[in-house]
Design a protein around this motif. Structure first.
Motif, PDB file in Angstrom:
ATOM      1  N   GLU A 147     -17.817 -25.198 -17.414  1.00 26.63           N
ATOM      2  CA  GLU A 147     -17.199 -24.576 -18.753  1.00 26.63           C
ATOM      3  C   GLU A 147     -16.552 -23.320 -17.963  1.00 26.63           C
ATOM      4  N   THR A 148     -15.729 -22.937 -17.124  1.00 29.09           N
ATOM      5  CA  THR A 148     -15.136 -21.432 -17.115  1.00 29.09           C
ATOM      6  C   THR A 148     -14.117 -21.162 -18.106  1.00 29.09           C
ATOM      7  N   GLY A 149     -13.162 -21.531 -17.436  1.00 23.80           N
ATOM      8  CA  GLY A 149     -12.277 -21.183 -18.984  1.00 23.80           C
ATOM      9  C   GLY A 149     -10.473 -21.981 -17.933  1.00 23.80           C
ATOM     10  N   TRP A 176     -10.598 -22.908 -12.607  1.00 23.55           N
ATOM     11  CA  TRP A 176     -10.563 -23.272 -14.035  1.00 23.55           C
ATOM     12  C   TRP A 176      -9.208 -24.188 -13.564  1.00 23.55           C
ATOM     13  N   ARG A 231     -12.543 -29.779 -28.357  1.00 23.81           N
ATOM     14  CA  ARG A 231     -13.601 -29.737 -28.261  1.00 23.81           C
ATOM     15  C   ARG A 231     -14.117 -31.041 -28.401  1.00 23.81           C
ATOM     16  N   LEU A 236     -13.729 -29.878 -23.162  1.00 20.17           N
ATOM     17  CA  LEU A 236     -12.354 -29.150 -23.508  1.00 20.17           C
ATOM     18  C   LEU A 236     -11.808 -30.415 -23.197  1.00 20.17           C
ATOM     19  N   LEU A 264     -11.718 -20.687 -27.061  1.00 20.65           N
ATOM     20  CA  LEU A 264     -13.143 -20.013 -25.726  1.00 20.65           C
ATOM     21  C   LEU A 264     -12.280 -18.504 -26.651  1.00 20.65           C
ATOM     22  N   ARG A 268     -12.460 -16.335 -21.160  1.00 13.88           N
ATOM     23  CA  ARG A 268     -12.458 -17.378 -20.299  1.00 13.88           C
ATOM     24  C   ARG A 268     -10.615 -17.706 -20.408  1.00 13.88           C
ATOM     25  N   LEU A 269      -9.865 -16.987 -20.706  1.00 15.02           N
ATOM     26  CA  LEU A 269      -8.923 -17.279 -21.119  1.00 15.02           C
ATOM     27  C   LEU A 269      -7.637 -16.341 -20.079  1.00 15.02           C
TER      28      LEU A 269
END
Length: 343
Positions: A147-149, A176, A231, A236, A264, A268-269
């Motif tokens: 889970e990166t962003g 992403w 979540r 997500l 987040l 990460r956004l």
């Protein structure tokens, strides 16, 4: 309806008549249906954009084949589409029509190029120009994890052709997921998602139900509703929710970004605010920027309507200001793993 709102109006019963009257009346905005006697709306629009370039608002049925044709009209240079009611008086769309025509009057018709030519020029820019590499001081390096962003995009008037400047340039390895809040009627976003899916290396879907967000995908918010991130089961998801009555634009970019910030951390956004009237997305993306997140505002030179990105810039919330054909390159340089970036 337009006369009652204070506009000076001329009318034409066919595409041929409209073209003949254009040099005489010289309108600031043209409203145009897809289905007309004789010359169809798409043919008339193509002639207008070549012979008398003007902001054009499509006023048509956006169901079935009509949605496909109206999307094509937006690609040909129309700035916006208003959906005629399936039943009842057209007076039901009076407020929306007036507001849209007012916004179109201050818009700039985009120079129409073929998609292939636009992509070629944009790829040349990605390969040959420098992009900002710095991160906000509060942001850590992008984690190499499952889970990166998420990249969050808000866009309105002029959006379909602007999205074509960006999404087809993102490589299949883009790490992403991208979530897009495009202000549109409900019958239209599924057609938009299918069209973008045909031209993108990423998978493009409409979020008509709860959709798990994964790398390599673009999720288009369903028109007429709002979209929030949630979540569930540790993953997500983009969840379609009823449109908030206290917000004037749907799908709401502000509501999407705020839901993402609850789940987040800012690093990460990435928020991207593109062409559109009003200020949807500006407050939430300015907040994201203040917390250390990365944000991009579309530059005035490419925006059909500069309202939304201009508002983000005014609030001091734009980390970078770029024309639409440079935004994909910036995202790639921020996020794509080393050695796997598009050239």
């Amino acid at each position: 309806m337009l006369r009652e709102a204070g506009f000076t109006v001329d009318t034409a019963a066919s595409g041929e008549e409209a073209l003949s009257r254009m040099p005489l009346f010289d309108p600031d905005v043209v409203t145009l249906d897809v289905t007309m006697p004789g010359m169809d709306g798409l043919s008339c629009l193509a002639r207008i954009m070549v012979e008398h370039p003007k902001p054009v608002v499509m006023v048509s049925s956006l169901t079935g084949e009509g949605a496909v044709e109206t999307l094509e009209a937006l690609r040909l240079g129309a700035v916006e589409a208003v959906q005629k009611p399936a039943a009842g008086s057209i007076g039901r769309i009076g407020g929306e029509l007036v507001e849209t025509v007012r916004a179109a009057a201050s818009s700039r018709p985009r120079r129409v190029r073929g998609l292939r030519e636009r992509l070629r020029l944009a790829r040349a820019r990605i390969a040959g120009e420098d992009f900002a590499m710095s991160r906000p001081a509060a942001a850590a390096a992008v984690p190499e994890s499952v889970e990166t962003g998420v990249v969050l995009v808000g866009v309105s008037t002029g959006g379909p052709s602007t999205l074509e400047d960006i999404l087809p340039l993102l490589p299949a390895s883009f790490p992403w997921p991208v979530v897009v809040a495009q202000h549109m009627p409900p019958a239209f976003t599924a057609t938009l998602a299918r069209r973008l899916d045909e031209m993108c290396a990423l998978s493009v879907v409409e979020a008509s139900r709860a959709t798990v967000l994964e790398p390599g995908m673009v999720c288009i918010a369903r028109g007429g509703a709002d979209l929030e991130l949630a979540r569930r089961g540790g993953r997500l998801q983009a969840v379609c929710v009823p449109a908030s009555p206290d917000r004037p634009w749907h799908p709401s970019a502000d509501r999407l970004v705020m839901s993402a910030m609850r789940l987040l951390p800012p690093d990460r956004l990435v928020g991207v605010l593109l062409t559109g009237m009003g200020n949807d997305g500006a407050a939430s993306m300015a907040d994201l920027h203040a917390r250390g997140g990365r944000t991009i505002a579309e530059a005035e030179e490419s925006a059909v309507v500069f309202g939304m990105p201009q508002e983000l810039i005014k609030r001091g919330g734009a980390g970078i200001v770029l024309p639409s054909d440079r935004i994909a390159g910036q995202l790639i340089r921020w996020l794509a793993p080393a050695g796997r970036r598009a050239g």
